[in-house]
Design a protein around this motif. Structure first.
Motif, short mmCIF file in Angstrom:
data_model
loop_
_atom_site.label_atom_id
_atom_site.label_comp_id
_atom_site.label_asym_id
_atom_site.label_seq_id
_atom_site.Cartn_x
_atom_site.Cartn_y
_atom_site.Cartn_z
N SER A 140 70.45 17.76 6.84
CA SER A 140 71.66 17.56 7.64
C SER A 140 71.59 18.30 8.97
O SER A 140 70.70 19.14 9.20
CB SER A 140 72.88 18.04 6.84
OG SER A 140 73.07 17.24 5.70
N GLY A 158 72.67 20.34 2.92
CA GLY A 158 73.92 20.22 3.68
C GLY A 158 73.89 20.90 5.03
O GLY A 158 73.03 21.75 5.33
N ALA A 177 76.75 22.93 2.23
CA ALA A 177 76.85 23.30 3.64
C ALA A 177 76.86 24.81 3.80
O ALA A 177 77.59 25.52 3.09
CB ALA A 177 78.11 22.69 4.24
#
Length: 206
Positions: A140, A158, A177
């Protein structure tokens, strides 16, 4: 027969992939989507997948962010496939990429990195020397991989996650994330936090 370029997927991710190819000077002839919401994207026609004439001489790229969907499509379509490498990515000439992979703007990929088939290295990610990224992976935006990191197939890392040098993340994992990964991660694990901790396992993984 003239070769045409076909993108599969007309979502927001598809728009970004289209931008990359156009920045490379590639003319995209058509975008197909199973449930199109638009008739055109940036001047390129969007066509329902069922209406595509597969007798045409297409080269393809799956412009879909979901790893599992890209993997399923790769079982249905043999290609051939192109790659999309943004001209504003900094890529070592000694890095290699499998067919169908996408590298977005602002990415830095250092020497001897290997990226597998149909993987995504998203905006502003950095991959240091000798990293190995498997097939159908999504790295990501803003992810940082230190040197000699291995990412198993079908794993999603993430936004903003960091992985220290030498770590191996298994197949089918989900890295949350902002997670900070300081030790190896087994197949199928879902990891969040700083330092990263396993909170559960995905139901299925390759």
């Amino acid at each position: 027969m003239e070769t045409k370029v076909l993108l599969y997927g007309a979502s927001g991710h598809g728009k970004v992939v289209l931008d990359i190819l156009q920045a490379q000077g590639v003319v995209v002839d058509c975008i197909c989507d199973d449930n199109p919401k638009f008739s055109h994207i940036h001047g390129v026609p969007v066509v329902p997948t069922k209406e595509i004439d597969w007798n045409e001489n297409y080269v393809m790229l799956f412009s879909i962010g979901n790893n599992a969907i890209r993997a399923a499509l790769a079982q249905r379509y043999a290609g051939p496939f192109i790659t999309a490498l943004h001209p504003q990515a900094v890529i070592s000439p000694h890095a290699t990429f499998g067919e169908g992979s996408v590298v977005m703007a602002g990415v830095v990929i250092n020497t001897d990195v290997r990226v597998g088939k149909h993987s995504i290295i998203n905006t502003g990610a950095t991959l240091d020397h000798d990293c190995v990224v498997g097939d159908f992976v999504h790295i990501s935006p803003g992810v940082s991989l230190a040197g000699n990191v291995t990412i198993g197939s079908a794993t999603h890392v993430g936004i903003g996650a960091c992985v220290i040098q030498g770590v191996t993340i298994g197949k089918g994992c989900t890295i949350g994330a902002g997670a900070v990964i300081i030790r190896d991660v087994p197949d199928g694990a879902v990891v969040v936090g700083n330092p990263g901790k396993i909170i559960k396992y995905n139901n299925t993984h390759e």
